[in-house]
Structure formats: C-alpha cells, structure tokens
Design an enzyme around this catalytic site. Structure first.
Site, PDB file in Angstrom:
ATOM      1  N   GLY A  47      15.843   5.568  -4.538  1.00 17.63           N
ATOM      2  CA  GLY A  47      15.170   4.334  -4.939  1.00 17.63           C
ATOM      3  C   GLY A  47      16.205   3.278  -5.271  1.00 17.63           C
ATOM      4  N   GLN A  52      19.620  -4.301  -8.814  1.00 15.36           N
ATOM      5  CA  GLN A  52      20.769  -3.387  -8.702  1.00 15.36           C
ATOM      6  C   GLN A  52      21.777  -3.827  -7.652  1.00 15.36           C
ATOM      7  OE1 GLN A  52      18.181   0.334  -8.468  1.00 15.36           O
ATOM      8  NE2 GLN A  52      19.940   1.048  -9.633  1.00 15.36           N
ATOM      9  N   CYS A  94      20.351   7.104 -12.447  1.00 19.25           N
ATOM     10  CA  CYS A  94      20.215   5.746 -11.927  1.00 19.25           C
ATOM     11  C   CYS A  94      21.513   5.378 -11.216  1.00 19.25           C
ATOM     12  CB  CYS A  94      19.956   4.782 -13.086  1.00 19.25           C
ATOM     13  SG  CYS A  94      19.814   3.055 -12.590  1.00 19.25           S
ATOM     14  N   LEU A  95      21.404   4.785 -10.030  1.00 19.52           N
ATOM     15  CA  LEU A  95      22.613   4.398  -9.286  1.00 19.52           C
ATOM     16  C   LEU A  95      23.470   3.415 -10.084  1.00 19.52           C
ATOM     17  CD1 LEU A  95      21.168   3.902  -5.677  1.00 19.52           C
ATOM     18  CD2 LEU A  95      22.523   5.835  -6.522  1.00 19.52           C
ATOM     19  N   HIS A 136      10.388   4.151 -12.539  1.00 19.48           N
ATOM     20  CA  HIS A 136      11.805   3.796 -12.711  1.00 19.48           C
ATOM     21  C   HIS A 136      12.118   2.459 -12.021  1.00 19.48           C
ATOM     22  CE1 HIS A 136      16.180   5.129 -13.047  1.00 19.48           C
ATOM     23  NE2 HIS A 136      16.265   4.124 -12.196  1.00 19.48           N
ATOM     24  N   GLU A 137      11.645   2.302 -10.772  1.00 19.72           N
ATOM     25  CA  GLU A 137      11.957   1.075 -10.017  1.00 19.72           C
ATOM     26  C   GLU A 137      11.191  -0.131 -10.571  1.00 19.72           C
ATOM     27  OE1 GLU A 137      14.535   1.287  -8.347  1.00 19.72           O
ATOM     28  OE2 GLU A 137      14.552   3.463  -8.194  1.00 19.72           O
ATOM     29  N   HIS A 140      12.919  -1.431 -13.522  1.00 17.45           N
ATOM     30  CA  HIS A 140      14.104  -2.243 -13.175  1.00 17.45           C
ATOM     31  C   HIS A 140      13.742  -3.715 -13.016  1.00 17.45           C
ATOM     32  CE1 HIS A 140      17.759   0.036 -12.647  1.00 17.45           C
ATOM     33  NE2 HIS A 140      17.176   0.960 -11.905  1.00 17.45           N
TER      34      HIS A 140
HETATM   35 ZN   LIG Z   1      17.796   2.877 -11.579  1.00 15.99          ZN
END
Ligand SMILES: [Zn+2]
Length: 171
Positions: A47, A52, A94-95, A136-137, A140
């Site tokens: 995701g 991000q 998380c990236l 989660h997304e 963000h």
């Molecule tokens: Zn994330």
C-alpha cells in the site's frame, strides 16, 4: 516512462498533514497512479499513499497480492471508511517508518467508499490484511500514522530510535 518516487520518511511534515481532495481525474492523475504502483512495488510495499511520495493528495494505491492478481490492484481517491466490524490483532509496518513493526489492533472487516482513477465511485469490503490496508492508507490521507495506535511507551521508544538514526544520517 515510469517514475519511481523516493519514499518520504517519518519526520517530514507532509506525513502529518491533512491531504487535499482529488478533483481532476485526468491523464496527469492516471500517470501519477501508475507511478505510485511502480514506486510501491519498488519499495516492496502492499500500500502507498500520495503523502508518502511528498504529494498531499487524497490518493492511495493498494495491492495486497503484490503483483500476483492484477484485479487486486486498487486505486483509492477520496476514500471514506463506511463500515467496520470485528477485531484483529497483527503486526503493522509502514514504508515511511522502515525497519519498525508493531502490534496494532484494527477492525477485521472494513468497507471503503472511494473513487477510482476515472472518478467512478465504488465500495469494496476487505478482511484481514486488506481491511488493515484500507484503514492504514486512509489514515495517511488525514495525516495519521499507525504509531498513534501503539502505546505511548512504545511510541516514545520508536521516536528515540528514529532520532538517533536521523542524527547519524541513516534516516
Ligand atoms: Zn504507511
């Protein structure tokens, strides 16, 4: 030509800013969506939200099968969570917060309402990992990170480790 965007890391204010709604579903947006999928795959994620990659737009891409099933590729523009049921506990990462994973309790079954890259509204229900990805997304896009769900003690520990990495130039 695909563009692989670098992933913005925790500490950048864009990750904690409310993103702007998507209003233009044009070729530029379609290009951004395609580039976001490639950037997500390059970063080995399932995701990715536009903040991000430093773009404060309410746009995210998800593929919980990681390229296995082309039909699993989801574009979420202006997503809203419309239903949540049950409870699941699992590790989340998380990236933008690489190398860290923490246990986060989330609803087990989640329905999201969103627009695709053509501006068409749709609703989709996901369970387990997909439910977690929807939440989660979507978080963000409202400047919220999963670390807000972990205990204050763990969060402080994570922040201390991150500050140390920042000081040594490894973040
Ligand atoms: Zn994330």
């Amino acid at each position: 030509m695909m563009k692989i965007y670098p992933i913005v890391k925790y500490g950048d204010p864009v990750l904690e800013t409310e993103a702007q709604p998507v209003t233009a579903f044009d070729d530029e947006l379609k290009k951004l969506v395609a580039d976001m999928f490639e950037s997500m795959y390059a970063a080995k994620g399932v995701g990715l939200a536009a903040p991000q990659i430093g773009i404060s737009l309410q746009l995210a891409v998800i593929d919980t099968t990681f390229k296995e099933d082309p039909k699993a590729r989801l574009v979420l523009a202006n997503p809203q969570i419309v239903r949540m049921e049950g409870r699941q506990q699992g590790e989340e990462g998380c990236l933008s917060i690489p190398e860290f994973r923490e246990k986060v309790v989330r609803p087990k079954r989640v329905t999201v309402r969103a627009q695709d890259e053509n501006g068409e509204w749709y609703e989709k229900t996901g369970e387990d990992l997909l439910a977690r990805a929807f939440l989660h997304e979507t978080d963000h896009l409202h400047g919220k990170l999963y670390i807000s769900y972990v205990s204050a003690l763990k969060r402080d520990l994570m922040k201390r480790k991150i500050r140390k990495l920042q000081r040594s130039g490894e973040w």
